[in-house]
Design a protein around this motif. Structure first.
Motif, PDB file in Angstrom:
ATOM      1  N   ARG A  44      -3.328   4.525 -13.126  1.00 43.45           N
ATOM      2  CA  ARG A  44      -3.348   5.442 -11.991  1.00 43.45           C
ATOM      3  C   ARG A  44      -4.441   6.488 -12.223  1.00 43.45           C
ATOM      4  O   ARG A  44      -4.739   6.827 -13.361  1.00 43.45           O
ATOM      5  N   MET A  45      -5.013   6.948 -11.141  1.00 40.14           N
ATOM      6  CA  MET A  45      -6.062   7.963 -11.198  1.00 40.14           C
ATOM      7  C   MET A  45      -5.412   9.332 -11.027  1.00 40.14           C
ATOM      8  O   MET A  45      -4.627   9.529 -10.091  1.00 40.14           O
ATOM      9  N   ILE A  46      -5.759  10.264 -11.902  1.00 39.37           N
ATOM     10  CA  ILE A  46      -5.160  11.591 -11.866  1.00 39.37           C
ATOM     11  C   ILE A  46      -6.255  12.637 -11.725  1.00 39.37           C
ATOM     12  O   ILE A  46      -7.261  12.606 -12.441  1.00 39.37           O
ATOM     13  N   THR A  47      -6.037  13.564 -10.809  1.00 40.80           N
ATOM     14  CA  THR A  47      -6.884  14.746 -10.679  1.00 40.80           C
ATOM     15  C   THR A  47      -5.999  15.957 -10.901  1.00 40.80           C
ATOM     16  O   THR A  47      -5.014  16.151 -10.180  1.00 40.80           O
ATOM     17  N   ASP A  48      -6.315  16.738 -11.923  1.00 41.55           N
ATOM     18  CA  ASP A  48      -5.575  17.958 -12.236  1.00 41.55           C
ATOM     19  C   ASP A  48      -6.423  19.162 -11.877  1.00 41.55           C
ATOM     20  O   ASP A  48      -7.587  19.249 -12.269  1.00 41.55           O
ATOM     21  N   GLU A  62      -3.099   8.987  -7.798  1.00 41.71           N
ATOM     22  CA  GLU A  62      -3.270   7.838  -6.920  1.00 41.71           C
ATOM     23  C   GLU A  62      -2.740   6.612  -7.646  1.00 41.71           C
ATOM     24  O   GLU A  62      -3.254   6.213  -8.692  1.00 41.71           O
ATOM     25  N   LEU A  63      -1.672   6.038  -7.091  1.00 38.64           N
ATOM     26  CA  LEU A  63      -1.035   4.868  -7.674  1.00 38.64           C
ATOM     27  C   LEU A  63      -1.796   3.604  -7.281  1.00 38.64           C
ATOM     28  O   LEU A  63      -2.564   3.619  -6.316  1.00 38.64           O
ATOM     29  N   PRO A  64      -1.588   2.502  -8.012  1.00 39.56           N
ATOM     30  CA  PRO A  64      -2.351   1.274  -7.738  1.00 39.56           C
ATOM     31  C   PRO A  64      -2.232   0.764  -6.308  1.00 39.56           C
ATOM     32  O   PRO A  64      -3.174   0.165  -5.784  1.00 39.56           O
ATOM     33  N   ASP A  65      -1.108   1.017  -5.647  1.00 48.44           N
ATOM     34  CA  ASP A  65      -0.935   0.540  -4.270  1.00 48.44           C
ATOM     35  C   ASP A  65      -1.531   1.491  -3.238  1.00 48.44           C
ATOM     36  O   ASP A  65      -1.379   1.297  -2.040  1.00 48.44           O
ATOM     37  N   GLY A  66      -2.222   2.552  -3.705  1.00 46.92           N
ATOM     38  CA  GLY A  66      -2.841   3.507  -2.806  1.00 46.92           C
ATOM     39  C   GLY A  66      -1.954   4.694  -2.448  1.00 46.92           C
ATOM     40  O   GLY A  66      -2.412   5.652  -1.824  1.00 46.92           O
ATOM     41  N   THR A  67      -0.703   4.654  -2.843  1.00 48.05           N
ATOM     42  CA  THR A  67       0.212   5.768  -2.600  1.00 48.05           C
ATOM     43  C   THR A  67      -0.244   6.986  -3.393  1.00 48.05           C
ATOM     44  O   THR A  67      -0.735   6.849  -4.520  1.00 48.05           O
ATOM     45  N   LEU A  68      -0.074   8.154  -2.796  1.00 48.03           N
ATOM     46  CA  LEU A  68      -0.428   9.397  -3.473  1.00 48.03           C
ATOM     47  C   LEU A  68       0.837  10.162  -3.837  1.00 48.03           C
ATOM     48  O   LEU A  68       1.767  10.254  -3.040  1.00 48.03           O
ATOM     49  N   GLU A  69       0.831  10.711  -5.034  1.00 48.15           N
ATOM     50  CA  GLU A  69       1.896  11.594  -5.497  1.00 48.15           C
ATOM     51  C   GLU A  69       1.237  12.941  -5.747  1.00 48.15           C
ATOM     52  O   GLU A  69       0.161  13.015  -6.337  1.00 48.15           O
TER      53      GLU A  69
END
Length: 191
Positions: A44-48, A62-69
């Motif tokens: 997963r891609m993380i921006t802090d 950003e999770l692999p399926d494109g969902t954002l947390e």
């Protein structure tokens, strides 16, 4: 976790564990490079965004399926008798809507980007930007006993759990020159 001597941590002793904060236990290790792809179960891609003058971190995943947390996190250091054991402090997370995140993202902040690879039992962060070449692995625990019993992972170069330079709050303000010097202390020389 940020440096306990920074202005962002002034008054940290006024924070107490309670209804919302939980103890965070983790151990961190330097790796010479990313994990072998065959060991990775998810990425997963993380921006802090470390909000200026606070102990707060705004995170976008950003999770692999494109969902954002999206979440807002506060980390408060805890005294660690003996200086080891993986107890980092107290952590509180609040999950945010897109609107809430976008509003908070307008606040001044320093930004870190990384790719997190799940390579059980480790989460491995491969950093980008001015921190490229830095690869940190961490393991999280529910008890002190688990943290103490955890064996040094194969393929890691050094444990940096107690080295505040390798916490997000310090790394976000580090220069490229700082990072290269810190890694060289452990025999790592990324290009």
């Amino acid at each position: 976790m940020s440096d306990t001597n920074s202005p962002a941590h002034q008054g940290a002793s006024a924070i107490h564990p309670g209804k919302y904060a939980r103890v965070e236990r983790e151990r961190r290790f330097l790796m010479p490079g990313p994990p072998d792809p065959s060991t990775v179960t998810a990425t997963r891609m993380i921006t802090d965004r470390y909000l200026t003058g606070t102990r707060l971190r705004l995170r976008r995943v950003e999770l692999p399926d494109g969902t954002l947390e999206r979440k807002l996190t506060q980390k408060v250091p805890a005294p660690r008798p003996g200086g080891t054991g993986g107890v980092q402090g107290l952590i509180t997370n609040t999950y945010l809507s897109a609107t809430e995140y976008d509003l908070l993202a307008t606040l001044p902040a320093e930004v870190l980007t990384k790719t997190r690879c799940s390579a059980p039992p480790l989460g491995v962060d491969v950093f980008g930007g001015h921190l490229r070449g830095l690869v940190l692995a961490e393991a999280e625990f529910t008890t002190d006993e688990e943290a103490h019993a955890f064996a040094f992972p194969a393929g890691c170069v050094a444990e940096v759990t107690d080295d505040l330079r390798f916490t997000g709050g310090r790394l976000v303000g580090a220069t490229r020159r700082d990072l290269l010097a810190w890694l060289a202390e452990h025999g790592l020389h990324p290009e």
